[in-house]
Design an enzyme around this catalytic site. Structure first.
Site, PDB file in Angstrom:
ATOM      1  N   TYR A   1      -2.526 -10.428  14.681  1.00  0.00           N
ATOM      2  CA  TYR A   1      -1.654  -9.540  13.890  1.00  0.00           C
ATOM      3  C   TYR A   1      -1.911  -8.081  14.253  1.00  0.00           C
ATOM      4  O   TYR A   1      -0.975  -7.308  14.485  1.00  0.00           O
ATOM      5  CB  TYR A   1      -1.914  -9.796  12.401  1.00  0.00           C
TER       6      TYR A   1
ATOM      7  N   SER B   1       2.783  -1.915  10.582  1.00  0.00           N
ATOM      8  CA  SER B   1       1.861  -2.177   9.469  1.00  0.00           C
ATOM      9  C   SER B   1       0.768  -1.118   9.515  1.00  0.00           C
ATOM     10  O   SER B   1       0.570  -0.482  10.563  1.00  0.00           O
ATOM     11  CB  SER B   1       1.231  -3.566   9.662  1.00  0.00           C
TER      12      SER B   1
END
Ligand code: NAD
Length: 260
Positions: free
Chosen positions: A155, A142
């Protein structure tokens, strides 16, 4: 180009994973789908992909939070297709909260699914790739594997971990025909992001379209979502001979997010 290759895409019943599975199947690969969802809908997707692309498409419902189920998933892929040539680690979840309020069970789940699962699939798939003398490992990290945002402790930690793991595996396979890279998407409009848009709209009392605009303008200079099709095209390129010396890269496909 990918005819005869065996691909496993984790978390491919929806969103980015499904986009990548579709692109790999369109390129000729046999594909093992994985993930959660309504069984009838998954079967429609599986059969539709197989029909559309003329390849073999299978589904395995393994929960990648559980290493024992990953063992079964890799074994099932190898049994179905004779090997595991392309591994796309895509399954992922999100949870948003300030660090002091972050529920420990959400931390554990995100680390298990978004990071540790990548270790377990790679550990189990590599012997199959070595046996057939070729492989592609593609980890969907990401923009949050490169930079941070508040309220996403687990995350961001997991995705930075994925980028680190990618580099290690790339070095350990550097003299082989197996490559390992990460793709680092910016915002992609999938169920995972739709939930964040809906939460923002509810918290701020604004329309979903306005929440979407705010989300993009805060991070993504292009003001446009990245699409699963664009990520699928990148994955197919990483499987090509042209990408044979791309090793250990964290490829940002983020509308300029991490250029700032
Ligand atoms: P999504 O929610 O649409 O899809 C997630 C997929 O993972 C689904 O198929 C789901 O069933 C599967 N999954 C979840 N938990 C699982 C488990 N324990 N075992 C097996 N499968 C499981 O999400 P998405 O947006 O397509 O995200 C896919 C990946 O891309 C994730 O790793 C996410 O972190 C990453 N990513 C997404 C964005 C974005 O903007 N959407 C941006 C950057 C990175």
């Amino acid at each position: 180009m990918l005819r005869g290759r065996a691909a496993l895409v984790t978390g491919s019943t929806s969103g980015i994973g499904l986009g990548i599975a579709r692109a790999l199947a369109a390129g000729g690969a046999d594909v093992m789908l994985n993930g959660f969802g309504d069984p009838a809908e998954i079967e429609r997707t599986r059969a539709g992909l197989a029909e559309e692309c003329g390849t073999t498409v299978r589904f395995c419902a393994a929960d990648v939070a559980k290493p024992a189920e990953i063992t079964l998933l890799i074994a099932e892929t190898a049994r179905a297709f004779g090997g595991v040539d392309i591994l796309v680690n895509n399954a992922g979840i999100q949870h948003v909260a300030p660090v002091e309020d972050f529920a420990p069970d959400r931390w554990d789940a995100i680390i298990a699914i978004n990071l540790s699962a990548n270790f377990h699939t790679i550990r189990e798939a590599l012997p199959h790739m070595k046996r057939r003398g070729w492989g592609r490992i593609i980890n969907i990290a990401s923009a949050h594997g490169i930079v941070a945002s508040p309220y996403k402790a687990a995350y961001v930690a997991a995705k930075h971990g994925v980028v680190g793991l990618t580099k290690v595996v790339a070095l350990e396979t550097a003299t082989t025909a197996i490559t390992c890279n990460a793709i680092c998407p910016g915002w992609v409009l999938t169920p995972l992001v739709q939930k964040q848009i809906d939460d923002l709209a509810r918290e701020e009392g604004i329309a979903a379209a306005e929440a979407e605009r705010r989300l993009l303008s805060e991070k993504q200079p292009s003001l446009a979502f990245v699409t699963p099709e664009q990520l699928g095209a990148c994955a197919v390129f990483l499987c090509s001979e042209g990408a044979a010396q791309i090793r250990g890269a964290a490829l940002a496909i983020d509308g300029g997010w991490t250029a700032q």
